[in-house]
Write a protein that holds these residues in place. Structure first.
Motif, PDB file in Angstrom:
ATOM      1  N   UNK A 248       0.807  -1.214   0.000  1.00 29.76           N
ATOM      2  CA  UNK A 248       0.000   0.000   0.000  1.00 29.76           C
ATOM      3  C   UNK A 248       0.844   1.268   0.000  1.00 29.76           C
ATOM      4  N   UNK A 249       2.114   1.169   0.404  1.00 29.75           N
ATOM      5  CA  UNK A 249       2.967   2.354   0.434  1.00 29.75           C
ATOM      6  C   UNK A 249       3.311   2.857  -0.971  1.00 29.75           C
ATOM      7  N   UNK A 250       3.030   2.046  -1.986  1.00 30.61           N
ATOM      8  CA  UNK A 250       3.277   2.488  -3.356  1.00 30.61           C
ATOM      9  C   UNK A 250       2.156   3.380  -3.880  1.00 30.61           C
ATOM     10  N   UNK A 251       1.051   3.457  -3.145  1.00 27.98           N
ATOM     11  CA  UNK A 251      -0.041   4.323  -3.552  1.00 27.98           C
ATOM     12  C   UNK A 251       0.364   5.781  -3.367  1.00 27.98           C
ATOM     13  N   UNK A 252       0.099   6.614  -4.362  1.00 34.48           N
ATOM     14  CA  UNK A 252       0.480   8.022  -4.329  1.00 34.48           C
ATOM     15  C   UNK A 252      -0.752   8.884  -4.069  1.00 34.48           C
ATOM     16  N   UNK A 253      -0.728   9.708  -3.011  1.00 35.13           N
ATOM     17  CA  UNK A 253      -1.870  10.604  -2.767  1.00 35.13           C
ATOM     18  C   UNK A 253      -2.120  11.511  -3.965  1.00 35.13           C
ATOM     19  N   UNK A 254      -3.374  11.592  -4.394  1.00 32.15           N
ATOM     20  CA  UNK A 254      -3.727  12.377  -5.578  1.00 32.15           C
ATOM     21  C   UNK A 254      -4.522  13.635  -5.224  1.00 32.15           C
ATOM     22  N   UNK A 255      -5.168  13.624  -4.066  1.00 38.33           N
ATOM     23  CA  UNK A 255      -6.061  14.714  -3.687  1.00 38.33           C
ATOM     24  C   UNK A 255      -7.481  14.213  -3.596  1.00 38.33           C
ATOM     25  N   UNK A 256      -8.323  14.941  -2.848  1.00 40.65           N
ATOM     26  CA  UNK A 256      -9.721  14.547  -2.651  1.00 40.65           C
ATOM     27  C   UNK A 256      -9.837  13.131  -2.093  1.00 40.65           C
TER      28      UNK A 256
ATOM     29  N   UNK B  31      -8.118  10.532  -2.667  1.00 40.25           N
ATOM     30  CA  UNK B  31      -7.904   9.466  -3.636  1.00 40.25           C
ATOM     31  C   UNK B  31      -6.413   9.180  -3.776  1.00 40.25           C
ATOM     32  N   UNK B  32      -6.116   7.980  -4.260  1.00 40.66           N
ATOM     33  CA  UNK B  32      -4.739   7.558  -4.474  1.00 40.66           C
ATOM     34  C   UNK B  32      -4.573   7.059  -5.897  1.00 40.66           C
ATOM     35  N   UNK B  33      -3.385   7.296  -6.436  1.00 36.42           N
ATOM     36  CA  UNK B  33      -3.025   6.743  -7.745  1.00 36.42           C
ATOM     37  C   UNK B  33      -2.078   5.573  -7.515  1.00 36.42           C
ATOM     38  N   UNK B  34      -2.190   4.549  -8.335  1.00 35.19           N
ATOM     39  CA  UNK B  34      -1.317   3.390  -8.206  1.00 35.19           C
ATOM     40  C   UNK B  34      -0.541   3.172  -9.495  1.00 35.19           C
ATOM     41  N   UNK B  35       0.782   2.916  -9.401  1.00 38.03           N
ATOM     42  CA  UNK B  35       1.569   2.649 -10.613  1.00 38.03           C
ATOM     43  C   UNK B  35       1.213   1.315 -11.248  1.00 38.03           C
TER      44      UNK B  35
END
Length: 247
Positions: A171-179, A181-185
């Motif tokens: 889960x640490x690979x998830x990047x905060x996107x805002x609102x 939400x998270x983006x995943x590679x």
């Protein structure tokens, strides 16, 4: 500029970033599904003379910099709301949501609603994704909208679609996107250890007392570093005055 000032400035910059992150955590202490973010600090070694041999070791400078950030992945507590469109996740999974750029993002916040077109969305109006990444439409006149533990949405006429619920190996690979939400590679895998709980919401996992304590400590460290910079500036000015014969 003296090396001591460079070192102090590197510390102040990271403290400033840390203060911003702590403030953001506190601001989201009541945001459903929010997970607190924290900085990772590291040390950067630099040789001001540009040498690469062992003889430069005595002149190395140790700077502070923020290496990155990580999320506290502990789940928040769950509250019963009675709202059939409120969803909580029991387990490590995430809901899939269609972001404004068309990409599928991920969130733990299950405070959903139905827009004027009958599409199931998050509070920002982003459509909740089904298993294939498309939106889920609730037909007009739907009664007794139910969502089972697998995310299957149904009304009195039958099944309408299954919500995307996925899990990630790291889960640490998830990047905060805002609102929230998270983006995943990389795409997640269909959830096997997560269950959807209708009529509940996951609360933020922010611990206010710890965050406020962290904010106070960061502020004190920042002020202490500022005093060091002021003292060093006075020392340099005094040295220059003596060397130039100024009073």
């Amino acid at each position: 500029m003296e090396n001591s000032i460079y070192l102090a400035l590197s510390r102040q910059m990271t403290l400033h970033t840390n203060m911003d992150m702590v403030a953001n955590n506190i601001a989201n202490m009541n945001t459903p599904g929010y997970r607190s973010q924290h900085l990772m600090f590291d040390e950067y070694i630099s040789d001001p003379r540009g040498k690469t041999t062992d003889e430069a070791a005595d002149d190395e400078l140790s700077f502070v910099y923020n290496r990155g950030q990580y999320a506290n992945t502990a789940p928040g507590t769950q509250s019963f709301t009675g709202n059939p469109l409120d969803m909580a996740l029991a387990g490590p999974g995430f809901f899939g949501v269609q972001a404004p750029n068309g990409e599928v993002m991920y969130t733990r916040a299950g405070q959903f609603q139905i827009d004027a077109s009958g599409i199931l969305t998050d509070p920002s109006g982003n459509p909740v994704a089904d298993q294939g990444g498309a939106s889920i439409t609730i037909p007009p006149g739907s009664r007794d909208v139910a969502i089972d533990e697998n995310g299957m949405v149904s009304n009195q006429d039958g099944q309408l679609g299954q919500m995307m619920v996925v899990e990630f190996e790291n889960q640490q690979k998830l990047e905060p996107y805002g609102n929230n939400m998270y983006r995943s590679p990389e795409p997640g895998t269909p959830a096997t250890n997560t269950r959807v709980k209708q009529g509940q919401l996951e609360n933020s996992n922010v611990q206010p007392v710890l965050e406020i304590t962290e904010m106070m400590e960061t502020l004190r460290d920042y002020q202490s570093t500022q005093r060091i910079l002021s003292t060093e500036n006075d020392r340099l000015r005094s040295a220059i005055q003596k060397l130039t014969g100024q009073n």
